[in-house]
Design a protein around this motif. Structure first.
Motif, mmCIF file in Angstrom:
data_model
loop_
_atom_site.group_PDB
_atom_site.id
_atom_site.type_symbol
_atom_site.label_atom_id
_atom_site.label_comp_id
_atom_site.label_asym_id
_atom_site.label_seq_id
_atom_site.Cartn_x
_atom_site.Cartn_y
_atom_site.Cartn_z
ATOM 1 N N LYS A 27 0.835 -1.206 0.000
ATOM 2 C CA LYS A 27 0.000 0.000 0.000
ATOM 3 C C LYS A 27 0.867 1.253 0.000
ATOM 4 N N LYS A 28 1.913 1.260 0.819
ATOM 5 C CA LYS A 28 2.831 2.407 0.879
ATOM 6 C C LYS A 28 3.548 2.565 -0.459
ATOM 7 N N PHE A 29 3.834 1.453 -1.105
ATOM 8 C CA PHE A 29 4.480 1.447 -2.413
ATOM 9 C C PHE A 29 3.587 2.154 -3.445
ATOM 10 N N MET A 30 2.272 1.902 -3.368
ATOM 11 C CA MET A 30 1.336 2.490 -4.325
ATOM 12 C C MET A 30 0.910 3.909 -3.940
ATOM 13 N N LEU A 31 0.766 4.154 -2.636
ATOM 14 C CA LEU A 31 0.322 5.464 -2.145
ATOM 15 C C LEU A 31 1.324 5.958 -1.105
ATOM 16 N N ALA A 32 2.241 6.789 -1.511
ATOM 17 C CA ALA A 32 3.369 7.195 -0.660
ATOM 18 C C ALA A 32 2.949 7.856 0.646
ATOM 19 N N ASP A 33 1.804 8.565 0.680
ATOM 20 C CA ASP A 33 1.408 9.257 1.908
ATOM 21 C C ASP A 33 0.509 8.404 2.813
ATOM 22 N N ARG A 34 0.336 7.154 2.492
ATOM 23 C CA ARG A 34 -0.496 6.239 3.278
ATOM 24 C C ARG A 34 0.206 5.876 4.583
ATOM 25 N N GLN A 35 -0.505 5.852 5.690
ATOM 26 C CA GLN A 35 0.054 5.492 6.986
ATOM 27 C C GLN A 35 0.195 3.971 7.098
ATOM 28 N N VAL A 36 1.226 3.535 7.790
ATOM 29 C CA VAL A 36 1.464 2.112 8.018
ATOM 30 C C VAL A 36 0.746 1.715 9.300
ATOM 31 N N SER A 37 -0.046 0.634 9.236
ATOM 32 C CA SER A 37 -0.796 0.207 10.416
ATOM 33 C C SER A 37 -0.125 -0.946 11.158
ATOM 34 N N SER A 38 0.877 -1.563 10.552
ATOM 35 C CA SER A 38 1.583 -2.668 11.202
ATOM 36 C C SER A 38 2.358 -2.158 12.403
ATOM 37 N N LYS A 39 2.538 -3.034 13.370
ATOM 38 C CA LYS A 39 3.329 -2.690 14.543
ATOM 39 C C LYS A 39 4.803 -2.669 14.138
ATOM 40 N N ILE A 40 5.424 -1.531 14.294
ATOM 41 C CA ILE A 40 6.836 -1.385 13.952
ATOM 42 C C ILE A 40 7.608 -1.199 15.244
ATOM 43 N N LEU A 41 8.529 -2.093 15.483
ATOM 44 C CA LEU A 41 9.306 -2.031 16.714
ATOM 45 C C LEU A 41 10.406 -0.988 16.588
ATOM 46 N N PRO A 42 10.684 -0.272 17.669
ATOM 47 C CA PRO A 42 11.767 0.711 17.609
ATOM 48 C C PRO A 42 13.114 0.004 17.518
ATOM 49 N N PRO A 43 14.136 0.704 17.025
ATOM 50 C CA PRO A 43 15.463 0.081 16.983
ATOM 51 C C PRO A 43 15.936 -0.262 18.383
ATOM 52 N N LEU A 44 16.728 -1.315 18.482
ATOM 53 C CA LEU A 44 17.264 -1.704 19.779
ATOM 54 C C LEU A 44 18.260 -0.647 20.258
ATOM 55 N N ALA A 45 18.013 -0.114 21.440
ATOM 56 C CA ALA A 45 18.894 0.934 21.964
ATOM 57 C C ALA A 45 20.168 0.344 22.529
ATOM 58 N N ASP A 46 20.069 -0.815 23.137
ATOM 59 C CA ASP A 46 21.241 -1.413 23.779
ATOM 60 C C ASP A 46 21.646 -2.704 23.066
ATOM 61 N N ASN A 47 21.859 -2.602 21.775
ATOM 62 C CA ASN A 47 22.273 -3.742 20.964
ATOM 63 C C ASN A 47 23.671 -4.180 21.421
ATOM 64 N N PRO A 48 23.811 -5.420 21.903
ATOM 65 C CA PRO A 48 25.109 -5.859 22.411
ATOM 66 C C PRO A 48 26.106 -6.260 21.319
ATOM 67 N N TYR A 49 25.689 -6.234 20.068
ATOM 68 C CA TYR A 49 26.541 -6.714 18.988
ATOM 69 C C TYR A 49 27.219 -5.561 18.260
ATOM 70 N N GLU A 50 28.415 -5.832 17.804
ATOM 71 C CA GLU A 50 29.136 -4.874 16.969
ATOM 72 C C GLU A 50 29.480 -5.590 15.671
ATOM 73 N N PHE A 51 29.102 -5.006 14.560
ATOM 74 C CA PHE A 51 29.376 -5.610 13.268
ATOM 75 C C PHE A 51 30.477 -4.826 12.576
ATOM 76 N N LYS A 52 31.455 -5.566 12.031
ATOM 77 C CA LYS A 52 32.543 -4.957 11.271
ATOM 78 C C LYS A 52 32.652 -5.686 9.944
ATOM 79 N N LEU A 53 32.711 -4.929 8.869
ATOM 80 C CA LEU A 53 32.937 -5.529 7.557
ATOM 81 C C LEU A 53 34.427 -5.759 7.425
ATOM 82 N N LEU A 54 34.830 -7.022 7.382
ATOM 83 C CA LEU A 54 36.248 -7.342 7.283
ATOM 84 C C LEU A 54 36.656 -7.377 5.814
#
Length: 135
Positions: A27-54
């Motif tokens: 729906k968002k793809f077809m109508l850009a100003d359409r609100q999303v009704s799905s539950k969207i979780l906030p980003p993890l504030a205390d993410n214990p992982y660190e990712f490095k591109l080797l």
């Protein structure tokens, strides 16, 4: 995300998304100003992982030596490879790290390693293989 990004990078994984979320995306793809009704979780504030591109093949080369020079002795590795000809994504995880083998019979023990293959953007064609034998 652009329409092309959604079509090329999200749509192939539609089957693993919740139905309501996929409906919202289309729906968002077809109508850009359409609100999303799905539950969207906030980003993890205390993410214990660190990712490095080797290593990155386009930057470091696609050679065995470039891999070993950047990854040897590193622990908790996740390796991801995209095969250009087939668009298959291969990868695996080895929490104890890799050492370049010096002998043919060299091995380490780890029961938590796994490898995977994501094929053609469909979950049915994907493979996950966990270690059965720690060696």
């Amino acid at each position: 995300m652009s329409n092309d990004d959604i079509n090329n990078n999200v749509q192939p994984y539609q089957q693993i998304l919740e139905k309501d979320l996929w409906d919202d995306i289309t729906k968002k793809f077809m109508l850009a100003d359409r609100q999303v009704s799905s539950k969207i979780l906030p980003p993890l504030a205390d993410n214990p992982y660190e990712f490095k591109l080797l290593p990155q093949g386009t930057r470091d080369g696609f050679t065995e030596n470039s891999f070993w020079s950047l990854c040897a002795k590193q622990t908790h590795l996740v390796v991801i490879i995209k095969v250009n000809a087939t668009e298959e994504i291969l990868g695996g995880s080895n929490p104890i790290g890799w050492d370049k083998p010096v002998k043919k019979d060299f091995c380490k023990r780890c029961k938590d390693s796994f490898i995977f293959s994501l094929r053609n953007g469909t979950i049915q064609n994907s493979i996950l293989s966990r270690a059965k034998d720690p060696e």
